[in-house]
Design a protein around this motif. Structure first.
Motif, short mmCIF file in Angstrom:
data_model
loop_
_atom_site.label_atom_id
_atom_site.label_comp_id
_atom_site.label_asym_id
_atom_site.label_seq_id
_atom_site.Cartn_x
_atom_site.Cartn_y
_atom_site.Cartn_z
N VAL A 189 -8.63 20.58 3.25
CA VAL A 189 -10.02 20.78 3.69
C VAL A 189 -10.35 22.27 3.57
N PRO A 190 -11.43 22.61 2.88
CA PRO A 190 -11.80 24.03 2.74
C PRO A 190 -12.09 24.67 4.10
N SER A 191 -11.85 25.95 4.20
CA SER A 191 -12.14 26.74 5.40
C SER A 191 -11.28 26.36 6.60
N TYR A 192 -10.18 25.65 6.37
CA TYR A 192 -9.32 25.23 7.48
C TYR A 192 -8.80 26.45 8.26
N GLU A 193 -8.20 27.40 7.57
CA GLU A 193 -7.63 28.57 8.24
C GLU A 193 -8.71 29.43 8.87
N THR A 194 -9.83 29.57 8.16
CA THR A 194 -10.93 30.37 8.69
C THR A 194 -11.45 29.78 10.00
N LYS A 195 -11.67 28.47 10.00
CA LYS A 195 -12.20 27.81 11.20
C LYS A 195 -11.17 27.81 12.32
N ARG A 196 -9.89 27.67 11.98
CA ARG A 196 -8.85 27.70 12.99
C ARG A 196 -8.81 29.05 13.70
N LEU A 207 0.80 -1.23 0.00
CA LEU A 207 0.00 0.00 0.00
C LEU A 207 0.84 1.27 0.00
N LEU A 208 2.14 1.14 0.12
CA LEU A 208 2.99 2.32 -0.07
C LEU A 208 2.79 2.91 -1.47
N ASP A 209 2.34 2.08 -2.39
CA ASP A 209 2.09 2.53 -3.76
C ASP A 209 0.64 2.98 -3.97
N HIS A 210 -0.15 2.97 -2.92
CA HIS A 210 -1.53 3.46 -3.02
C HIS A 210 -1.52 4.98 -2.92
N VAL A 211 -2.29 5.63 -3.76
CA VAL A 211 -2.28 7.09 -3.82
C VAL A 211 -2.73 7.72 -2.51
N GLY A 212 -3.45 6.98 -1.67
CA GLY A 212 -3.93 7.54 -0.42
C GLY A 212 -3.13 7.13 0.80
N PHE A 213 -2.03 6.38 0.61
CA PHE A 213 -1.31 5.85 1.78
C PHE A 213 -0.64 6.96 2.60
N GLU A 214 0.00 7.91 1.94
CA GLU A 214 0.68 8.97 2.69
C GLU A 214 -0.34 9.78 3.49
N THR A 215 -1.50 10.04 2.89
CA THR A 215 -2.56 10.76 3.61
C THR A 215 -3.02 9.95 4.81
N TRP A 216 -3.22 8.64 4.60
CA TRP A 216 -3.66 7.77 5.71
C TRP A 216 -2.62 7.78 6.83
N ASP A 217 -1.34 7.69 6.47
CA ASP A 217 -0.28 7.66 7.46
C ASP A 217 -0.26 8.95 8.29
N LEU A 246 -1.01 17.34 7.68
CA LEU A 246 -2.14 16.62 7.10
C LEU A 246 -2.94 17.52 6.17
N GLN A 247 -3.13 18.76 6.57
CA GLN A 247 -3.89 19.71 5.75
C GLN A 247 -3.23 19.94 4.40
N GLN A 248 -1.93 19.85 4.34
CA GLN A 248 -1.23 20.00 3.07
C GLN A 248 -1.64 18.94 2.05
N LEU A 249 -2.09 17.78 2.55
CA LEU A 249 -2.49 16.70 1.66
C LEU A 249 -3.99 16.68 1.39
N VAL A 250 -4.80 16.98 2.41
CA VAL A 250 -6.25 16.84 2.25
C VAL A 250 -6.91 18.13 1.78
N TYR A 279 -2.80 10.98 8.65
CA TYR A 279 -4.08 11.01 9.37
C TYR A 279 -3.97 10.23 10.68
N GLU A 280 -3.34 9.04 10.63
CA GLU A 280 -3.15 8.24 11.84
C GLU A 280 -2.26 8.96 12.83
N SER A 281 -1.20 9.62 12.33
CA SER A 281 -0.31 10.38 13.22
C SER A 281 -1.06 11.55 13.85
#
Length: 388
Positions: free
Chosen positions: A162-169, A75-85, A156-160, A87-89
């Motif tokens: 998510v809209p409005s991240y900075e605004t909500k923060r 799964l290191l070759d899965h496009v979502g693995f780095e995001t998952w890793d 994590l935000q660099q990968l996902v 996310y778990e951290s």
């Protein structure tokens, strides 16, 4: 004269004829099995690379049958693995922060209770010193965990994205300088200056009540902050926050209670966003890992149940339910007809958090419970409800 005993000769398995041949055969078989496993793993890796996201069900089924270490490797070759890793951290970092800030507040609360006794008397100085050190440690852990959480959420935000991240923060943490102060204290404690905590005691002469608290000296904080390398914005906000508290000291408990509240608002929102099905690559990687985990669980339980059902007297599952289920769950189970399929289904529902149980395992569970001796009156008939 004494009788001479014959010498004992121990026969080592290493000296037996053909021993080396058997070991050579075992090594050859093991090597062959490893090579086969690696070929299968690399075949699945190639199929995964060629597939899109979401990964087709037939490839997920093949991933499920790999060893856990191998499926992670593939799964290191899965496009979502780095995001998952990441996310778990992030989730681990959030749990550490929650524990750290709760422990800090609890430790201060313990001091407040102890201060109502003779903790401040001279003969208790050793105990008071222990409390001061404990609070200093919890403060260090809390601000470190807060800083770590900031880093993990940003990475994590660099990968996902998510809209409005900075605004909500900004909405959640505010711009009054509290967030910058907490992160600033971490920088000071780690790199520049240890700011000691101190206790404060206030007695109400009218009521006679005593209020104890742990504080930081604001003059010390200001002195250290002004000589640090904070950004101009962070420095301005920290000094503005300190000015609002002057002339009094910084009371740790309400400050970190408020910071915890703000962090909970932001990360509660962020957690909901991260659980969105719109994050297709992340959800798909999670599914691949979950199916592998479920396959392993099914394999283990199939072996265990199959073994137990071959016994003349298999283990009684009712004797072990309390180890895995809550009192409320047990009460719900015992309201159902004893040894009924409905009752067994409820046990599986509570126990099988990952929903790994398939029709074959469920049937084996029915058989195991049907042969059990239910709790309560031992003359219960199958299908009769047990009293709670």
């Amino acid at each position: 004269m004494y009788e001479k005993k014959p010498k004992k000769f121990e026969v080592s398995a290493l000296n037996l004829p053909g021993h080396n041949d058997r070991w050579d055969l075992l090594r050859a078989v093991t090597k062959q099995m490893d090579e086969r496993r690696i070929r299968e793993r690399e075949k699945v890796r190639g199929e995964l690379k060629a597939a899109g996201v979401p990964v087709p069900a037939e490839i997920v089924a093949k991933l499920a049958q790999l060893r856990p270490a191998d499926v992670r490797d593939v799964l290191l070759d899965h496009v979502g693995f780095e995001t998952w890793d990441r996310y778990e951290s992030y989730k681990s970092s959030l749990r550490v922060f929650e524990r750290a800030v709760s422990d800090l507040i609890q430790t201060i609360g313990d001091f407040e209770v102890a201060a109502q006794s003779d903790i401040l008397s001279r003969h208790q100085s050793g105990k008071l010193d222990d409390i001061e050190q404990a609070i200093q440690k919890e403060l260090f852990a809390t601000v470190s965990a807060a800083h770590s959480l900031v880093d993990h959420s940003r990475r994590l935000q660099q990968l996902v994205s998510v809209p409005s991240y900075e605004t909500k923060r900004n909405e959640s943490f505010g711009e009054d300088g509290l967030h910058e102060l907490v992160i600033g204290i971490r920088t000071l404690l780690h790199h520049l200056r240890i700011i000691r905590t101190g206790w404060r005691l206030e007695t109400g002469f009218d009521s006679g009540s005593t209020k104890a608290s742990f504080t930081l000296d604001l003059d010390q904080v200001r002195f250290a902050v002004e000589r640090s390398s904070f950004s101009s914005i962070a420095l301005a906000r920290i000094l503005a926050y300190i000015d609002c508290l002057l002339p009094g000291p910084l009371d740790l408990k309400p400050v970190f209670q408020e910071y915890h509240r703000r962090a909970s608002v932001f990360h509660g929102w962020y957690g909901e966003e991260l659980a969105s099905p719109k994050l297709i690559a992340l959800r798909d990687c999670e599914l691949c890992l979950l199916e592998n985990k479920k396959f392993g669980a099914r394999t283990w339980w199939r072996a265990m149940l199959g073994n137990w059902l071959n016994w003349k007297n298999p283990p009684n599952p009712y004797d072990h339910l309390s180890r895995f289920l809550t009192v409320e769950e047990l009460e719900e189970i015992y309201r159902l007809p004893m040894q009924s399929e409905e009752q067994v289904d409820k046990v599986i529902e509570y126990f099988d958090r990952d929903r790994a149980c398939d029709a074959g395992l469920r049937k084996m569970a029915y058989q195991l419970f049907s042969r059990a001796n239910p709790p309560g009156h031992r003359d219960f008939k199958v299908g009769e409800s047990a009293p709670v």
